[in-house]
Design a protein around this motif. Sequence first.
Motif, PDB file in Angstrom:
ATOM      1  N   GLY A   1       0.826  -1.214   0.000  1.00 15.54           N
ATOM      2  CA  GLY A   1       0.000   0.000   0.000  1.00 15.54           C
ATOM      3  C   GLY A   1       0.851   1.251   0.000  1.00 15.54           C
ATOM      4  N   GLU A   2       1.943   1.245   0.779  1.00 17.09           N
ATOM      5  CA  GLU A   2       2.835   2.412   0.794  1.00 17.09           C
ATOM      6  C   GLU A   2       3.480   2.612  -0.572  1.00 17.09           C
ATOM      7  N   ALA A   3       3.888   1.529  -1.204  1.00 17.19           N
ATOM      8  CA  ALA A   3       4.474   1.646  -2.549  1.00 17.19           C
ATOM      9  C   ALA A   3       3.455   2.193  -3.537  1.00 17.19           C
ATOM     10  N   GLU A   4       2.224   1.676  -3.380  1.00 18.10           N
ATOM     11  CA  GLU A   4       1.156   2.153  -4.282  1.00 18.10           C
ATOM     12  C   GLU A   4       0.881   3.636  -4.069  1.00 18.10           C
ATOM     13  N   ILE A   5       0.876   4.031  -2.803  1.00 18.42           N
ATOM     14  CA  ILE A   5       0.666   5.473  -2.513  1.00 18.42           C
ATOM     15  C   ILE A   5       1.812   6.309  -3.070  1.00 18.42           C
ATOM     16  N   ALA A   6       3.032   5.812  -2.914  1.00 21.35           N
ATOM     17  CA  ALA A   6       4.186   6.548  -3.455  1.00 21.35           C
ATOM     18  C   ALA A   6       4.069   6.684  -4.981  1.00 21.35           C
ATOM     19  N   GLU A   7       3.667   5.574  -5.617  1.00 19.66           N
ATOM     20  CA  GLU A   7       3.473   5.627  -7.072  1.00 19.66           C
ATOM     21  C   GLU A   7       2.340   6.594  -7.428  1.00 19.66           C
ATOM     22  N   GLY A   8       1.281   6.572  -6.641  1.00 24.03           N
ATOM     23  CA  GLY A   8       0.181   7.510  -6.874  1.00 24.03           C
ATOM     24  C   GLY A   8       0.624   8.943  -6.732  1.00 24.03           C
ATOM     25  N   GLU A   9       1.476   9.196  -5.740  1.00 21.92           N
ATOM     26  CA  GLU A   9       1.994  10.557  -5.553  1.00 21.92           C
ATOM     27  C   GLU A   9       2.812  10.986  -6.771  1.00 21.92           C
ATOM     28  N   THR A  10       3.651  10.067  -7.269  1.00 22.39           N
ATOM     29  CA  THR A  10       4.446  10.380  -8.474  1.00 22.39           C
ATOM     30  C   THR A  10       3.544  10.684  -9.661  1.00 22.39           C
ATOM     31  N   GLN A  11       2.514   9.846  -9.816  1.00 24.28           N
ATOM     32  CA  GLN A  11       1.587  10.060 -10.922  1.00 24.28           C
ATOM     33  C   GLN A  11       0.860  11.396 -10.795  1.00 24.28           C
ATOM     34  N   LEU A  12       0.477  11.703  -9.568  1.00 23.04           N
ATOM     35  CA  LEU A  12      -0.192  12.985  -9.346  1.00 23.04           C
ATOM     36  C   LEU A  12       0.737  14.161  -9.671  1.00 23.04           C
ATOM     37  N   GLU A  13       1.997  14.037  -9.302  1.00 26.53           N
ATOM     38  CA  GLU A  13       2.954  15.108  -9.610  1.00 26.53           C
ATOM     39  C   GLU A  13       3.125  15.264 -11.120  1.00 26.53           C
ATOM     40  N   GLU A  14       3.198  14.119 -11.801  1.00 29.46           N
ATOM     41  CA  GLU A  14       3.312  14.179 -13.265  1.00 29.46           C
ATOM     42  C   GLU A  14       2.061  14.817 -13.874  1.00 29.46           C
ATOM     43  N   ASN A  15       0.894  14.423 -13.365  1.00 29.47           N
ATOM     44  CA  ASN A  15      -0.350  15.020 -13.871  1.00 29.47           C
ATOM     45  C   ASN A  15      -0.392  16.516 -13.583  1.00 29.47           C
ATOM     46  N   ALA A  16       0.090  16.879 -12.410  1.00 28.29           N
ATOM     47  CA  ALA A  16       0.107  18.301 -12.062  1.00 28.29           C
ATOM     48  C   ALA A  16       1.019  19.074 -13.004  1.00 28.29           C
ATOM     49  N   ALA A  17       2.193  18.489 -13.333  1.00 34.14           N
ATOM     50  CA  ALA A  17       3.118  19.147 -14.260  1.00 34.14           C
ATOM     51  C   ALA A  17       2.487  19.282 -15.647  1.00 34.14           C
ATOM     52  N   GLU A  18       1.808  18.212 -16.093  1.00 35.56           N
ATOM     53  CA  GLU A  18       1.139  18.279 -17.391  1.00 35.56           C
ATOM     54  C   GLU A  18       0.063  19.363 -17.410  1.00 35.56           C
ATOM     55  N   LEU A  19      -0.649  19.455 -16.293  1.00 34.56           N
ATOM     56  CA  LEU A  19      -1.671  20.492 -16.217  1.00 34.56           C
ATOM     57  C   LEU A  19      -1.043  21.889 -16.252  1.00 34.56           C
ATOM     58  N   GLU A  20       0.097  22.055 -15.601  1.00 37.11           N
ATOM     59  CA  GLU A  20       0.782  23.348 -15.636  1.00 37.11           C
ATOM     60  C   GLU A  20       1.232  23.679 -17.049  1.00 37.11           C
ATOM     61  N   ASP A  21       1.787  22.682 -17.764  1.00 36.84           N
ATOM     62  CA  ASP A  21       2.188  22.896 -19.158  1.00 36.84           C
ATOM     63  C   ASP A  21       0.983  23.258 -20.022  1.00 36.84           C
ATOM     64  N   ALA A  22      -0.108  22.539 -19.802  1.00 37.87           N
ATOM     65  CA  ALA A  22      -1.314  22.840 -20.572  1.00 37.87           C
ATOM     66  C   ALA A  22      -1.815  24.238 -20.263  1.00 37.87           C
TER      67      ALA A  22
END
Length: 941
Positions: free
Chosen positions: A243-264
């Motif tokens: 679960g911790e690994a999954e949360i860490a991966e989710g956090e990474t994905q969220l950061e990537e999505n946030a960066a994409e949203l900033e670029d957009a």
Amino acid sequence: MATLLHRLGRWCAHHRLGVIAIWAAVLALTVTGMATLAKPLSNEFSIPGSRFEQVLQTLQEEIPEAAGTTGTVVFRNDDGFTDEQREAIAGAVEDWEDLDGVTSTDPFEAQAELDSAPQDITDGEAELADGRAQLEDGREQLEQGRADLETAREELAAGREQLEAGQAELDAQAATLEESQAELDAQLEQLEAGVAAGQVPPAAEEQARAEIAAGQQQLDAGREQLRAAQAEIDANAEQLEAGEAEIAEGETQLEENAAELEDAEAEIAQGEEDLAAARRTVELTDGFRVVNTDGTVALTQVSVADAEGFIPAETTEAIQRIGDDLEGEGLTVDFSKEITDDLSSLLGPGEVVGLVVAAVVLLVMLGSLVAAGLPILMALVGVGVGLTSALALSQWVDMQSITPVLALMLGLAVGIDYSLFLINRHRQQVRQGMPLRDSIALAVGTSGNAVTFAGLTVIIALVALTLTGIPFLGVMGLVAAATVAIAVLVAITLTPAMLSLIGDKVLPRRERADGHRGKHEEDPATEHADDASRGWAAHVQRRPWLAVLGVLAVVGALAWPTLDLRLGLPDGSSEPAGSTAYTTYDTVREEFGAGANGPVLVVAELDEPLAEGDTALLTAQADLGEELAAVEGVEQVLPAGVNDDRDVLAFRVQPEGGPADASTEALVDRLGPAVEQIGQDQGATLGLTGQTVANIDISEQLADALPIYLVVVVGLSLVLLLLVFRSVLVPLLATGGFLLSVGAAFGAVVGVYQFGFASSFFGVNEAGPILSFLPILLIGILFGLAMDYQLFLVSAMREERVHGKDARTAVVTGFNASARVVTAAAIIMISVFAGFVWAHLTMVRPIGLGLAVGVLVDAFLVRMTLTPAVMSLLGERAWWLPRWLDRILPDVDVEGAQLERTLGMSHGSEDEGAVAAGEPADGSAEPAGPSAQESEPSPTR
């Protein structure tokens, strides 16, 4: 000078074939030079160092594609363009662009882009709005993901706490088991020891061992339960780690999505900024069209790089040939004057008519076809040498098309007149019995001397055009002055040679046949010259005040339009009605706005280069363009280019009025200070250029130079006439009369070409401003010509007075002696100039009219009416000269009186025309020396 010319005339008469051969060789040489060296002339005018020239140079260096010489082509189909015709026009544009240095644009493609630009921006804005909505959805999903992740993280933390609590409890239970095991082991040891010691009975031993076994079994079961619980805890721990690994991966994905949203977000913001700047630019060009709203007229600009203001003839011919091929597609194609200007011909039908009239006047006056043709032949030779020489020099000197035409106009006029004066004097002397070569020599020494002085005054006035500091005007003056100088040389060299060649054929056939050539034979023209009661001057003298008032009234009526004189340079509106150039101008004006015929180019030099990308460029163009569009009188502003370094921008500003309209001139005057303020506001330096600005700048500079030049010419007039006539009042009268002639000439030109009086008769299609350099040219040329007539008329009056007649009688007799030839000369000059009123070069026409009217007024009203009237009123006072001034002035013998006295001529004597005593009849001896007796001195001495 008179003696030198006398010798020159005799030499030319004696070596007639050699002189003719020399002139023929000179003409052949200059024609060869013209054929091999001449380059195309131009209709563009410029002043190096002027405002528009400096800006144009910047534009040529930084954005050369926007600085080419541009012409307009208009396509028309009243039924609308078919697809086939649109394709044909697109093909013609491609063919034009295949020509060297030529660029053009498909009007239909350009109009489609213009028409689609607002919708494209609207579509782009809609796409951006959709993108922003999707961006907001993404932001919401991102926030939801972050919230879900936080919940999972909280749940994971709670699970870990429970796991750790279970592990702790399990560890405690294990410890308890270990303690119980230890107690059980201790009991077993104690039992074994008791058994060994025999202290424990068997029954007790068996029971004890059973209890210990039961206890051990319980402990083993407890251990098994602990192992199961530990396994469960371990499994739960693995799940927590997953679960911790999954949360860490989710956090990474969220950061990537946030960066994409900033670029957009940045991309959408950039797009919005781009579209906003683009919309501002489109709003600037709102209404600009290259295809009219009815779809029946289209235009394109054909630009030629490095043309230096004039499109080469081979290029214009190719452009017209390609355009004319479209007429087979059912299209009407017209070209602007930049493309159709034909500068290959200097002489047209109107000029030929003028020469024909001059020939008729000469024939009537001289009564001999040979004599009548001689002045025209002399003029043609002088003009031929002068013009071909000038055109040969065009290889090194830039010339406008009007330069050789002006030289042609003047060369023909003065060439005929100067030869006529010599021929007339020679005919009079031959009639009086003077030997042929003696008469030729004396005619060159007397009338030739006057002609030389008269020509010198014209030359000085024309050379003085260089004082204006305007190069193209100086070149005009120098070329025209050189042509006049050649006309003088022809008159005093080739004319005597030809007179010697034709012999007595200079007289009418009747006089030759009847032997009317004797020592006492009177010239019919001067038969009543000594009768002070006959002639026009006598009528004027009887009512001098009426004559003065009448002349002033007529001249005043002619001159009054001068008060509204407005200067400019010709545009398409001045072209003949029905011509392709005028049709193009008129069509563009009606369909696309008058200002489309003469846009103003604005060049902005930025303090700092623009950042990369379209946004910075579009924003800068919009910022500058909006401020330019806010200036009163500006109809549209179009960006016209940017340089590679992105620090120079060009704009095309379309005025509300045409290039020659007063409103456009006012707009340019407003733009001057406006662009300075705009530059300060926007961090740039702005300048104006383009043909419209050039025309206005040149006109203003010429107007500024006009008063200075007028002062120079008037001052020169006073000095020259003071030397010639040795009088204070006669030069003042002559100069005042010159100003009257100039005023009348200006008034006539303004009335016809600016106000439109009698426009249909003079072929004026549209009234407009007057050619900007016309006033200076008229002043210079009319000054020289006015002094000619003043010299030939008033010098005869002075000669009569010097020979003993009273002032009033001398006015009439001197006038009668010279009036006939001056009248003929004036009519000839008027005819020649009037022939140019209908010249094929429209800018020449007002010059022809101004000179024709100026000569008409000056010769017949000022010199032959006003001057005799005022001199009759002044009487002896007309010749007053202070003694101190009389002593210091050199004696300028314009009339050749010194020469006549040297040759022993006696004014009015029976043997007038006889050669000096001792001179052989064949004329081989030189004139007698200065010891000859002088006639009575001038009363001014």
